[in-house]
Design a protein around this motif. Structure first.
Motif: not given
Length: 367
Positions: A1-14, A357-361, A364-367
């Protein structure tokens, strides 16, 4: 999973601005015909929201907005299930009070406890969720459900989407008859207004404030208008994304007590003052006095910095969401300076593995 700060920056910009235009990502087909009829007939004069974390904060934004537009609909918010100590009994027992139990995941335990505690009142309870245990209970007991259907949700950090949540609720409340005016165009216009309202000067001020807030105790001050909504949400961003401690207080109360801690502090303090142009003369003078006291060139102020954020945009919504953008960029810069790795403490402390995070991961692996 991408880091929260990477996702946060993408969220702010897009996504931050675009979220205001995604007002239709909800479903009210699960509301009973009886409740829908009473809603549209103007039966309800009060709304009581109950929720935790981000599921509650949008309720606070709704409350302050309704106050700002002088709506006749009263709004109360409580963040627990022991509501007898948080909301007047007469408000809960009033037949004209609509109770909204809010949990985006549907797995937060407190709204589930509230659901059971309010069982005698289920005919005027509305569940606001994407599903989960709360959604299952609603279907099992025949309680009305309004569902979030966000197309691009950040599962771990739903606080990213407060702007979209607000836009959705403004449209939903109009459709349900809880608003007698369509504020949708004003809300959706934020997508463009914020591009000019959040100026390069504000971005630079956020970066400067972040630099001066490193390894500091962040103290946010504002009037009651901003304390229960903006500063509460800002605290969540600092805590959850930057992972730094932050406090908030009413401006006048701070001046009568907590300011003493800044007499000659051993650690750094960063004071963020949110200034409202509607403040009265007394408050403005008092604010100028406080800033002068804390910025005077004396040794005792060496570890104290003050940042004033002027909420001078032309409307309440533009003030609120411009200030939120300032907070979010300050949070991004401050989080980058620390790069603290998440321990999933919120999910574990709240007892809600849905956000872990482990639940989300694993999903995603099972999807």
């Amino acid at each position: 999973m991408r880091s929260r700060l990477e996702r946060y920056q993408e969220f702010l910009e897009q996504e931050y601005h675009a979220g205001f235009t995604k007002f239709d990502e909800y479903d009210i087909s699960g509301i009973s015909s009886d409740l829908l009829k009473r809603l549209k007939n103007g039966h309800f004069t009060r709304v009581v929201f109950s929720g935790m974390g981000c599921s509650a904060i949008v309720s606070d934004v709704i409350k302050v907005f309704f106050d700002a537009i002088r709506s006749e609909l009263e709004v109360y918010v409580f963040n627990d299930y022991d509501f007898e100590y948080l909301v007047p009994r007469a408000v809960i027992e009033d037949e004209r009070t609509l109770i909204i139990l809010s949990s985006y995941s549907g797995y937060s335990n407190e709204p589930v406890h509230a659901f059971h505690a309010l069982r005698p009142l289920h005919d005027r309870v509305l569940l606001l969720t994407s599903g989960g245990r709360l959604g299952e209970l609603g279907e099992e007991h025949g309680v009305s459900i309004a569902r979030w259907t966000l197309s691009k949700p950040d599962r771990e950090y739903p606080l990213f989407h407060v702007g979209q949540y607000f836009s959705i609720l403004m449209d939903m409340f109009l459709q349900l008859g809880l608003l007698d005016k369509d504020y949708g165009p004003e809300v959706r216009a934020l997508a463009e207004h914020l591009r000019s309202d959040f100026t390069p000067e504000l971005r630079a001020l956020a970066a400067d404030a972040a630099a001066r807030s490193e390894n500091a105790n962040v103290i946010m001050l504002g009037s009651p208008k901003w304390h229960e909504s903006l500063l509460k949400l800002a605290k969540m961003h600092f805590n959850e994304i930057a992972m730094v401690p932050a406090t908030r207080n009413f401006f006048h109360e701070f001046c009568h007590s907590e300011v003493a801690t800044l007499t000659d502090p051993e650690r750094r303090h960063s004071v963020l003052v949110f200034a409202d142009p509607e403040e009265d003369d007394y408050t403005r003078a008092k604010r100028r006095n406080l800033v002068a006291l804390l910025t005077a060139p004396i040794p005792q102020n060496a570890k104290v910095t003050v940042t004033e954020i002027e909420l001078d945009q032309p409307t309440f919504l533009r003030q609120y969401f411009t200030a939120l953008e300032f907070v979010q960029y300050l949070t991004l810069d401050l989080g980058r300076a620390r790069e603290t790795k998440s321990r999933n403490l919120i999910s574990e402390a709240a007892g809600n593995p849905w956000y872990h995070g482990s639940t989300i991961a694993a999903e995603k692996e099972g999807s």
